[in-house]
Write an enzyme that holds these catalytic residues in place. Structure first.
Site, PDB file in Angstrom:
ATOM      1  N   THR A  13       0.818  -1.155   0.037  1.00 35.96           N
ATOM      2  CA  THR A  13      -0.039   0.005   0.024  1.00 35.96           C
ATOM      3  C   THR A  13       0.843   1.388  -0.094  1.00 35.96           C
ATOM      4  O   THR A  13       0.415   2.297  -0.461  1.00 35.96           O
ATOM      5  CB  THR A  13      -1.010   0.030   1.068  1.00 35.96           C
ATOM      6  N   TYR A  26      -8.312   0.019  -3.786  1.00 36.46           N
ATOM      7  CA  TYR A  26      -7.094   0.529  -4.323  1.00 36.46           C
ATOM      8  C   TYR A  26      -6.124  -0.519  -4.745  1.00 36.46           C
ATOM      9  O   TYR A  26      -6.292  -1.672  -4.600  1.00 36.46           O
ATOM     10  CB  TYR A  26      -6.354   1.675  -3.491  1.00 36.46           C
ATOM     11  N   SER A  59       1.630  -7.685  -0.742  1.00 33.87           N
ATOM     12  CA  SER A  59       2.506  -8.553   0.114  1.00 33.87           C
ATOM     13  C   SER A  59       2.000  -9.939   0.632  1.00 33.87           C
ATOM     14  O   SER A  59       2.413 -10.865   0.768  1.00 33.87           O
ATOM     15  CB  SER A  59       2.920  -7.807   1.520  1.00 33.87           C
ATOM     16  N   THR A  92       1.868  -4.212   4.297  1.00 36.58           N
ATOM     17  CA  THR A  92       1.637  -4.479   5.705  1.00 36.58           C
ATOM     18  C   THR A  92       1.308  -5.891   6.137  1.00 36.58           C
ATOM     19  O   THR A  92       1.431  -6.278   7.276  1.00 36.58           O
ATOM     20  CB  THR A  92       1.019  -3.402   6.297  1.00 36.58           C
ATOM     21  N   ASP A  93       0.667  -6.469   4.971  1.00 38.72           N
ATOM     22  CA  ASP A  93      -0.069  -7.580   5.449  1.00 38.72           C
ATOM     23  C   ASP A  93       0.985  -8.635   5.892  1.00 38.72           C
ATOM     24  O   ASP A  93       0.494  -9.359   6.851  1.00 38.72           O
ATOM     25  CB  ASP A  93      -0.993  -8.375   4.506  1.00 38.72           C
ATOM     26  N   LYS A 165       0.756  -7.356  13.166  1.00 39.47           N
ATOM     27  CA  LYS A 165      -0.170  -6.235  12.499  1.00 39.47           C
ATOM     28  C   LYS A 165      -1.372  -6.711  13.208  1.00 39.47           C
ATOM     29  O   LYS A 165      -1.897  -7.759  13.337  1.00 39.47           O
ATOM     30  CB  LYS A 165      -0.356  -6.434  11.120  1.00 39.47           C
ATOM     31  N   GLU A 283       3.010 -32.945  29.065  1.00 39.27           N
ATOM     32  CA  GLU A 283       2.997 -33.968  27.860  1.00 39.27           C
ATOM     33  C   GLU A 283       3.810 -33.763  26.582  1.00 39.27           C
ATOM     34  O   GLU A 283       3.941 -34.765  25.717  1.00 39.27           O
ATOM     35  CB  GLU A 283       1.481 -34.119  27.361  1.00 39.27           C
TER      36      GLU A 283
HETATM   37  C1  SIN Z   1      -0.197  -5.469   1.248  1.00 41.69           C
HETATM   38  O1  SIN Z   1       0.077  -6.056   2.292  1.00 41.69           O
HETATM   39  O2  SIN Z   1       0.281  -5.609   0.006  1.00 41.69           O
HETATM   40  C2  SIN Z   1      -1.508  -4.566   1.130  1.00 41.69           C
HETATM   41  C3  SIN Z   1      -2.024  -4.117   2.324  1.00 41.69           C
HETATM   42  C4  SIN Z   1      -0.831  -3.033   3.002  1.00 41.69           C
HETATM   43  O3  SIN Z   1       0.124  -2.617   2.471  1.00 41.69           O
HETATM   44  O4  SIN Z   1      -1.277  -2.418   3.821  1.00 41.69           O
END
Ligand code: SIN
Length: 325
Positions: A13, A26, A59, A92-93, A165, A283
């Protein structure tokens, strides 16, 4: 002396375009690195920037191929005497996964800063310019070295190990766990909370361009053992359980996974909880399981892949590596 930073762009983004300042939809990864550097050229940033496009994608599509190119480019930049540090622009993903992978496989002698944005470049309130200016501020600081790979989002600096995130809307989308942010930053100020802690001049793990297949099994109420068996294909080398609570799972699932461990597949118990801390339970010895401690499932997967790529399969040795995070 001029600080020279290398900017490696991967998309997301921060390089996204909506075509309209108030649109919700977008396209991520639209602006190229040359164009981006021109846009930030007017900000009066204190560093001399040179850029390179590694990818220009959402991403969600990042994986071993882009990671290989990115890692190679960073190593090259860090070896250049003229280069003081590296900034990686990223969606960010999956930013936390890339940052953690780099953190485990790069030396910590010069700053490496990963940065993204929650709003596309033509949106009202675009956070990418400020995040980028903040990342430059961090990259210019000699005290940023020795803290591992850093993530800059929302006027905060996080260590790659801790960052996650936690929101899908708004510019304050990232948090740290178990440590919160390790510094506050603006384009002209930077305040660290504490001294560098891991001044290492060698990477902790050798780079691997052949990461072994590791699955994440997401536990939920009424998860059936058959569903887990179906998910784990022939070549699976490791399983990370995104368990309920402290890495828990239904008894039938535990039985299937204990058999996997007995067959030589590494099994790591993590938690699906936002702030999950998974300790060993009695365990685990008999089941051959490993506890992920404070790593969330997606980061536990990265660490397990690197360990398996390095030939480590012994549960006790795997546990020591997870304890070390
Ligand atoms: C992405 O992760 O490429 C899309 C979302 C973002 O960058 O916030």
């Amino acid at each position: 002396m001029t600080t020279r930073l290398t900017v490696l762009a991967t998309g997301g983004t921060i390089a996204g375009i909506a075509g309209n300042a108030i649109a919700q939809d977008y396209r991520a990864g639209e602006i190229g690195i040359e164009d981006y550097l021109e846009r930030v050229g007017g900000l009066g940033l204190e560093a001399e920037l040179s850029g390179r496009q590694i990818a220009n994608i959402d991403s969600a599509d990042i994986g071993p191929q882009v990671w290989n190119s990115l890692h190679r480019a960073i190593v090259e930049a860090l070896q250049d005497q003229e280069c003081s540090g590296v900034i990686v622009t990223h969606g960010t993903d999956t930013l936390e996964e890339t940052a953690f992978l780099l953190d485990l496989t790069l030396p910590s002698t010069k700053p490496v800063v990963v940065v993204g944005a929650m709003r596309p470049a033509d949106a009202v309130g675009y956070d990418g310019l400020r995040n980028f200016a903040n990342a430059v501020r961090v990259g210019c600081d000699a005290n940023a070295a020795g803290r591992g790979v850093l993530v800059v989002m929302g006027d905060r600096v996080f260590s790659a190990r801790d960052v996650r995130k936690v929101r899908t809307r708004g510019a304050e989308a990232f948090r740290g766990f178990p440590r919160e942010s390790i510094a506050l930053v603006t384009p002209s100020t930077l305040e660290w909370f504490g001294a560098p802690w891991n001044d290492r001049d060698a990477a902790r793990f050798a780079w691997s361009d052949d990461l072994p297949p590791v699955e994440i099994v997401y536990v939920h109420a009424a998860l059936e053992a058959d569903a887990v068996t179906r998910q784990l294909g022939e070549g699976t080398r490791g399983v990370v359980v995104a368990g309920v609570g402290e890495g828990n799972m239904p008894e039938d699932v535990r039985t299937v996974l204990a058999q996997c461990a007995a067959d030589g597949i590494a099994v790591v118990r993590a938690s699906r909880a936002d702030e999950g801390l998974v300790d060993r339970e009695p365990e685990d010895d008999a089941n051959g399981f490993v506890a992920a401690r404070a790593l969330n499932p997606q980061k536990a997967r990265i660490l397990l892949q690197l360990l398996l790529a390095g030939g480590e399969t012994d549960p006790a040795a795997l546990q020591r590596a997870f304890d070390g995070r």
